[in-house]
Design a protein around this motif. Structure first.
Motif: not given
Length: 68
Positions: A19-23, A29-31, A45-51, A53-59
């Motif tokens: 949840e922290d990573i997704r937030a 993405v909002r910024k 497109a927005f939702d794909r970008a959030v996903e 970035v979430t995956q890249a951050t977790a990695e």
């Protein structure tokens, strides 16, 4: 924006949840998009970008080696 992106790696945060990573990804993405909530024609497109970035951050967080 409702909250700032915070540092998620140790020693700043010992326990980081999905949840922290997704937030953080959502805030990023909002910024960069300038949208708090995208219009219907941009939602996918927005939702794909959030996903992505979430995956890249977790990695990234899973790969970092922090010296203590």
């Amino acid at each position: 924006m409702c909250r700032s992106i915070k540092t998620l790696r140790p020693p700043f945060q010992e326990l980081v949840t999905e949840e922290d990573i997704r937030a953080a990804a959502l805030q990023y993405v909002r910024k960069i998009s300038g949208f708090r909530a995208p219009a219907a024609h941009n939602a996918e497109a927005f939702d794909r970008a959030v996903e992505a970035v979430t995956q890249a951050t977790a990695e990234l967080l899973g790969s970092l080696q922090v010296r203590r």
